[in-house]
Scaffold this active site. Structure first.
Site, PDB file in Angstrom:
ATOM      1  N   LYS A  22      14.053  42.230  33.642  1.00  0.00           N
ATOM      2  CA  LYS A  22      13.254  42.284  32.263  1.00  0.00           C
ATOM      3  C   LYS A  22      12.990  40.796  31.860  1.00  0.00           C
ATOM      4  O   LYS A  22      14.202  40.111  31.678  1.00  0.00           O
ATOM      5  CB  LYS A  22      14.311  43.036  31.027  1.00  0.00           C
ATOM      6  CG  LYS A  22      13.854  42.967  29.840  1.00  0.00           C
ATOM      7  CD  LYS A  22      14.495  43.911  28.703  1.00  0.00           C
ATOM      8  CE  LYS A  22      13.883  43.929  27.643  1.00  0.00           C
ATOM      9  NZ  LYS A  22      14.608  44.841  26.650  1.00  0.00           N
ATOM     10  N   ARG A  24      15.516  36.242  22.672  1.00  0.00           N
ATOM     11  CA  ARG A  24      16.394  36.850  23.704  1.00  0.00           C
ATOM     12  C   ARG A  24      16.387  35.986  25.084  1.00  0.00           C
ATOM     13  O   ARG A  24      16.903  36.542  25.948  1.00  0.00           O
ATOM     14  CB  ARG A  24      15.709  38.235  23.948  1.00  0.00           C
ATOM     15  CG  ARG A  24      16.047  38.880  22.590  1.00  0.00           C
ATOM     16  CD  ARG A  24      15.667  40.456  22.735  1.00  0.00           C
ATOM     17  NE  ARG A  24      16.045  41.059  21.102  1.00  0.00           N
ATOM     18  CZ  ARG A  24      15.218  42.040  20.788  1.00  0.00           C
ATOM     19  NH1 ARG A  24      14.244  42.723  21.522  1.00  0.00           N
ATOM     20  NH2 ARG A  24      15.608  42.420  19.644  1.00  0.00           N
ATOM     21  N   LYS A  71       9.884  44.696  34.221  1.00  0.00           N
ATOM     22  CA  LYS A  71       9.067  44.484  32.576  1.00  0.00           C
ATOM     23  C   LYS A  71       8.960  43.423  32.253  1.00  0.00           C
ATOM     24  O   LYS A  71       9.930  42.417  32.623  1.00  0.00           O
ATOM     25  CB  LYS A  71      10.074  45.603  31.783  1.00  0.00           C
ATOM     26  CG  LYS A  71       9.730  45.571  30.474  1.00  0.00           C
ATOM     27  CD  LYS A  71      10.633  46.273  29.509  1.00  0.00           C
ATOM     28  CE  LYS A  71      10.517  46.033  28.378  1.00  0.00           C
ATOM     29  NZ  LYS A  71      11.485  46.528  27.471  1.00  0.00           N
ATOM     30  N   CYS A 131      19.390  46.820  20.110  1.00  0.00           N
ATOM     31  CA  CYS A 131      18.682  46.062  19.201  1.00  0.00           C
ATOM     32  C   CYS A 131      17.897  46.650  17.977  1.00  0.00           C
ATOM     33  O   CYS A 131      17.887  46.135  16.880  1.00  0.00           O
ATOM     34  CB  CYS A 131      17.436  45.239  20.240  1.00  0.00           C
ATOM     35  SG  CYS A 131      16.442  46.386  21.036  1.00  0.00           S
ATOM     36  N   TYR A 156       2.206  53.684  27.468  1.00  0.00           N
ATOM     37  CA  TYR A 156       1.931  54.389  26.063  1.00  0.00           C
ATOM     38  C   TYR A 156       0.643  55.095  26.533  1.00  0.00           C
ATOM     39  O   TYR A 156       0.010  55.926  25.562  1.00  0.00           O
ATOM     40  CB  TYR A 156       1.544  53.460  25.132  1.00  0.00           C
ATOM     41  CG  TYR A 156       2.804  52.639  24.864  1.00  0.00           C
ATOM     42  CD1 TYR A 156       3.789  53.210  24.118  1.00  0.00           C
ATOM     43  CD2 TYR A 156       3.214  51.178  25.310  1.00  0.00           C
ATOM     44  CE1 TYR A 156       5.006  52.385  23.827  1.00  0.00           C
ATOM     45  CE2 TYR A 156       4.322  50.805  25.261  1.00  0.00           C
ATOM     46  CZ  TYR A 156       5.200  51.439  24.412  1.00  0.00           C
ATOM     47  OH  TYR A 156       6.549  50.599  24.514  1.00  0.00           O
ATOM     48  N   CYS A 188      20.438  42.470  20.979  1.00  0.00           N
ATOM     49  CA  CYS A 188      20.683  43.361  21.665  1.00  0.00           C
ATOM     50  C   CYS A 188      22.387  43.511  22.169  1.00  0.00           C
ATOM     51  O   CYS A 188      22.462  44.355  23.030  1.00  0.00           O
ATOM     52  CB  CYS A 188      19.831  43.412  23.293  1.00  0.00           C
ATOM     53  SG  CYS A 188      17.972  43.497  23.131  1.00  0.00           S
ATOM     54  N   GLU A 244      18.717  39.991  40.562  1.00  0.00           N
ATOM     55  CA  GLU A 244      19.196  40.889  39.666  1.00  0.00           C
ATOM     56  C   GLU A 244      18.862  42.318  40.101  1.00  0.00           C
ATOM     57  O   GLU A 244      19.896  42.942  39.780  1.00  0.00           O
ATOM     58  CB  GLU A 244      18.281  40.802  38.499  1.00  0.00           C
ATOM     59  CG  GLU A 244      18.672  39.587  37.432  1.00  0.00           C
ATOM     60  CD  GLU A 244      19.793  39.717  36.418  1.00  0.00           C
ATOM     61  OE1 GLU A 244      20.117  40.658  36.692  1.00  0.00           O
ATOM     62  OE2 GLU A 244      20.146  38.762  36.004  1.00  0.00           O
ATOM     63  N   CYS A 301      20.180  50.685  24.403  1.00  0.00           N
ATOM     64  CA  CYS A 301      20.408  49.284  23.979  1.00  0.00           C
ATOM     65  C   CYS A 301      20.521  49.245  22.425  1.00  0.00           C
ATOM     66  O   CYS A 301      20.585  50.455  21.874  1.00  0.00           O
ATOM     67  CB  CYS A 301      18.636  48.419  24.178  1.00  0.00           C
ATOM     68  SG  CYS A 301      18.825  46.795  23.953  1.00  0.00           S
ATOM     69  N   ARG A 353       8.518  45.658  18.854  1.00  0.00           N
ATOM     70  CA  ARG A 353       9.339  45.517  17.946  1.00  0.00           C
ATOM     71  C   ARG A 353       9.014  45.791  16.419  1.00  0.00           C
ATOM     72  O   ARG A 353       9.918  46.137  15.739  1.00  0.00           O
ATOM     73  CB  ARG A 353       9.727  43.683  18.110  1.00  0.00           C
ATOM     74  CG  ARG A 353      10.408  43.588  19.442  1.00  0.00           C
ATOM     75  CD  ARG A 353      10.702  42.123  19.584  1.00  0.00           C
ATOM     76  NE  ARG A 353      11.273  41.971  20.912  1.00  0.00           N
ATOM     77  CZ  ARG A 353      11.548  40.577  21.392  1.00  0.00           C
ATOM     78  NH1 ARG A 353      11.058  39.616  20.739  1.00  0.00           N
ATOM     79  NH2 ARG A 353      11.972  40.690  22.934  1.00  0.00           N
ATOM     80  N   SER A 382       4.384  47.220  25.338  1.00  0.00           N
ATOM     81  CA  SER A 382       3.487  47.135  24.185  1.00  0.00           C
ATOM     82  C   SER A 382       2.409  46.162  24.049  1.00  0.00           C
ATOM     83  O   SER A 382       1.134  46.666  23.713  1.00  0.00           O
ATOM     84  CB  SER A 382       4.429  47.171  22.908  1.00  0.00           C
ATOM     85  OG  SER A 382       4.994  45.934  22.851  1.00  0.00           O
TER      86      SER A 382
HETATM   87  C1  PBG Z   1      14.900  46.892  23.958  1.00  0.00           C
HETATM   88  C2  PBG Z   1      13.505  47.390  24.577  1.00  0.00           C
HETATM   89  C3  PBG Z   1      12.530  46.480  24.528  1.00  0.00           C
HETATM   90  C4  PBG Z   1      11.484  46.990  24.975  1.00  0.00           C
HETATM   91  C5  PBG Z   1      11.846  48.176  25.592  1.00  0.00           C
HETATM   92  N1  PBG Z   1      13.577  48.181  25.426  1.00  0.00           N
HETATM   93  C6  PBG Z   1      12.187  45.204  23.679  1.00  0.00           C
HETATM   94  C7  PBG Z   1      12.773  44.020  23.645  1.00  0.00           C
HETATM   95  O1  PBG Z   1      13.374  43.496  24.487  1.00  0.00           O
HETATM   96  O2  PBG Z   1      12.438  43.391  22.643  1.00  0.00           O
HETATM   97  C8  PBG Z   1      10.055  46.568  24.936  1.00  0.00           C
HETATM   98  C9  PBG Z   1       9.055  47.526  25.289  1.00  0.00           C
HETATM   99  C10 PBG Z   1       7.553  47.313  24.965  1.00  0.00           C
HETATM  100  O3  PBG Z   1       7.119  46.247  24.652  1.00  0.00           O
HETATM  101  O4  PBG Z   1       6.575  48.352  24.954  1.00  0.00           O
HETATM  102  N2  PBG Z   1      15.533  45.994  24.230  1.00  0.00           N
END
Ligand code: PBG
Length: 322
Positions: free
Chosen positions: A195, A217, A248, A122, A312, A130, A233, A120, A205, A274
């Site tokens: 996603k 986003r 996700k 970002c 994690y 991104c 998708e 990615c 982030r 996260s």
């Molecule tokens: C990148 C990406 C993101 C996550 C994984 N790859 C974040 C986003 O879209 O901001 C999130 C992972 C997490 O929150 O643990 N595009």
């Protein structure tokens, strides 16, 4: 009609019986640990909003990966935080980028677990979106072209699997073609096909220093209210050549995990993101929940149908399960 003599409690009467009839087990080999790799050397900086998670320099990451391998995990997924950012995110595909360097260090060290890379822009762009901005919008085609370049640079440095997470259209096909053309026809693509534009990415982030400078986003990530769209998708990405479909976040989207699995039959990964991790960790720290909450979440993701779980908490879970 329920049997009037049904006594469900018979099968819950002792630990031995409960263990015998338990339907879901999460083997550590299904777990993937995210790792954040930043610049410098000798660094292991805690991420304040993610207790137990660190941002390390390349020279430190081998230790985490060795630990992950010893715990029997299925893989690690690498996220890079570059030295410098620009409008294009060009450090994402340079040969001496943090992820590329980490892969070259790790490749000879690991044998069992999969080295997966997040593909990615970002964390690499000065604006934190991104992709490439044109006329105030993330432009699809120029972004896809960069993503393909990033994926090839990761494969060349030793990645086992590349995982585009940007949600641009057509990027799986572009990544597949670029990998094939560059001599990596065997490198699988784990597509973040589904996603959502989720509020649960906040702590990530911070960790990856990838919050958008302005805006959000929602122009490319999915609306949390949509499920049918998730199936479209997933099918589109499979048709373009994705090998693994990722959903996700995980917890609020277990219906999606199940439906994608049933509809496609493809290997499905779910990412416990996260915010899901940090919310439970914060409650554990307060004494409001105990670690059973995290175990329950991970078992639930597997029960819903995920073959692979990115979390994690992978090492802790593996320690408990093993
Ligand atoms: C990148 C990406 C993101 C996550 C994984 N790859 C974040 C986003 O879209 O901001 C999130 C992972 C997490 O929150 O643990 N595009």
């Amino acid at each position: 009609m329920v049997d009037p003599n049904f006594r469900g409690r018979r099968l819950r009467g002792s630990p031995a019986i409960r263990r015998l009839v338990r339907e879901t087990a999460v083997s550590p080999r299904r777990l993937v640990l995210p790792l954040f790799i930043g610049p410098g050397s000798g660094r292991r900086d805690p991420v304040p909003s993610m207790p137990g998670v660190f941002r390390t320099s390349v020279d430190e990451v081998a230790r985490d990966v060795a630990e992950a391998e010893a715990a029997g995990l299925g893989g690690v997924i690498l996220f890079g935080i570059p030295e410098g950012k620009d409008a294009e995110g060009s450090e994402a595909w340079t040969e001496d980028g943090v992820v590329q360097r980490a892969l070259r260090v790790l490749r000879p060290e690991v044998s069992e677990l999969a080295l997966i890379t997040d593909v990615c822009l970002c964390a690499y762009t000065s604006h934190g979106q991104c992709g490439i901005i044109e006329h105030g919008r993330v432009a699809n085609e120029p972004t896809v072209e960069r993503l393909a370049r990033i994926a090839v640079s990761h494969a060349a440095a030793g990645a086992d699997i590349v995982a585009p997470s940007d949600m641009m259209d057509g990027r799986v096909r572009a990544v597949r073609e670029a990998l094939d053309r560059s001599g990596f026809p065997e490198t699988p693509i784990m597509s973040y096909a589904v996603k959502y534009a989720s509020a649960f990415y906040g702590p990530f982030r911070d960790a990856a220093d990838s919050a958008p400078g302005s805006g959000d986003r929602k122009g490319y990530q999915m609306d949390p209210a949509n499920a049918e769209e998730a199936l479209r998708e997933a099918e589109a990405d499979l048709a373009e050549g994705a090998d693994i479909i990722l959903v996700k976040p995980a917890q609020g989207y277990l219906d999606i995990v199940r439906r994608v699995k049933e509809r496609t039959g493809a290997p499905v990964a779910a990412y416990q993101v996260s915010g899901e991790y940090s919310a439970v960790m914060a409650a554990i720290k307060q004494g409001w929940l105990d670690e059973g909450a995290m175990r329950e979440m991970i078992v639930s993701i597997r029960r819903a149908g995920a073959d692979i779980i990115i979390t994690y908490w992978a090492r802790e879970f593996a320690r408990w399960a093993g």
